[in-house]
Design an enzyme around this catalytic site. Sequence first.
Site, PDB file in Angstrom:
ATOM      1  N   ASP A 125      53.041  35.521  52.316  1.00  0.00           N
ATOM      2  CA  ASP A 125      53.093  34.506  53.379  1.00  0.00           C
ATOM      3  C   ASP A 125      53.981  33.315  52.993  1.00  0.00           C
ATOM      4  O   ASP A 125      53.580  32.160  53.161  1.00  0.00           O
ATOM      5  CB  ASP A 125      51.684  33.979  53.702  1.00  0.00           C
ATOM      6  CG  ASP A 125      50.642  35.066  53.824  1.00  0.00           C
ATOM      7  OD1 ASP A 125      50.989  36.160  54.304  1.00  0.00           O
ATOM      8  OD2 ASP A 125      49.471  34.814  53.463  1.00  0.00           O
ATOM      9  N   GLU A 178      50.001  37.807  64.180  1.00  0.00           N
ATOM     10  CA  GLU A 178      49.777  36.597  63.375  1.00  0.00           C
ATOM     11  C   GLU A 178      51.125  36.077  62.874  1.00  0.00           C
ATOM     12  O   GLU A 178      52.181  36.580  63.230  1.00  0.00           O
ATOM     13  CB  GLU A 178      48.867  36.921  62.185  1.00  0.00           C
ATOM     14  CG  GLU A 178      49.428  38.000  61.260  1.00  0.00           C
ATOM     15  CD  GLU A 178      48.385  38.588  60.317  1.00  0.00           C
ATOM     16  OE1 GLU A 178      47.176  38.385  60.560  1.00  0.00           O
ATOM     17  OE2 GLU A 178      48.783  39.248  59.334  1.00  0.00           O
TER      18      GLU A 178
END
Length: 317
Positions: free
Chosen positions: A33, A202
């Site tokens: 991420d 997401e």
Amino acid sequence: MNKFTSLVATAVLSCSSFALAQQNPVFPGNYADPEGIVYNNTYWIFPTYSAPYEEQIFFDAFSSKDLVKWEKHERILDNKEVKWANKAIWAPAVLEKDGKYYIFFGANDVHPGEVGGIGVAVADKPEGPYKDLIGKPLIQENVNGAQPIDQFVFKDKDGTYYMYYGGWKHCNMVKLKPDFTGILPFEDGTFYKEVTPENYVEGPFMFIKDGKYYFMWSEGGWTGPDYKVAYAIADSPFGPFKRVNTILEQDPEIATGAGHHSVIKVPNEEKYFIVYHRRPLGKTSAHDRVTCIEELHFDEQGLIKPVKMTFEGVSHP
């Protein structure tokens, strides 16, 4: 030098050349991420420490002058400074404002009725140490079906700060207070707007190029091989965000599970890099994720060209 010695020497030279050429992953360790940004002519990456949730209780950061050699800054934020966060501190979003450095983060993998969600911490330097800004989650509620995780903070042309966030296949946007201690209503009096594009899962991200808003997100499951990145182009930060195409996905010769990215623009140049994580071939654990960088290219119409994953990565920008 006999033939055998010559072969050995050639092999050693080849291995050395490969080692010099291989830049992906950009630093060792399981990190995911990644949020990339430029602070004071230095490139920074703020990733998730990829491990079981109970071990995800801190952030490391990495800095570089050339996108090749990276310096590690350990534990710039941990849950000793965020009393309400006990696990799953992940997916940082970062920015500088008025000489202060901010990290927005998700914590506790929160479900309805639980304590957790999106928090924010502040520091005087990019490398921290960061302190909890408000002592509680900025957003904890499950609104429009969006789990309060994977936030991205976006500064619009007029100086307004919006935050896009959400897991569980729903994406909301909110308007942030100038001091980041809460959210403000939109002009219509509402506090949350759902802006979910087709196939969204997401990891939202936004940047402006040539007056257009490029909205990006991750699709598929982060634990599996089919994780990928898609994007839309809009005329407004409110969308609508109509899906254009997939631009990053697994490659059977390189890696699987490629996603949850960010984009770095080289200062004063029309040059862009995508920073993302992927799962090395042969790795199957959900936590086997590494951070990589590739150059991002556009065609004459401004569409993003599909990204070819490499082991070479990028050279000095």
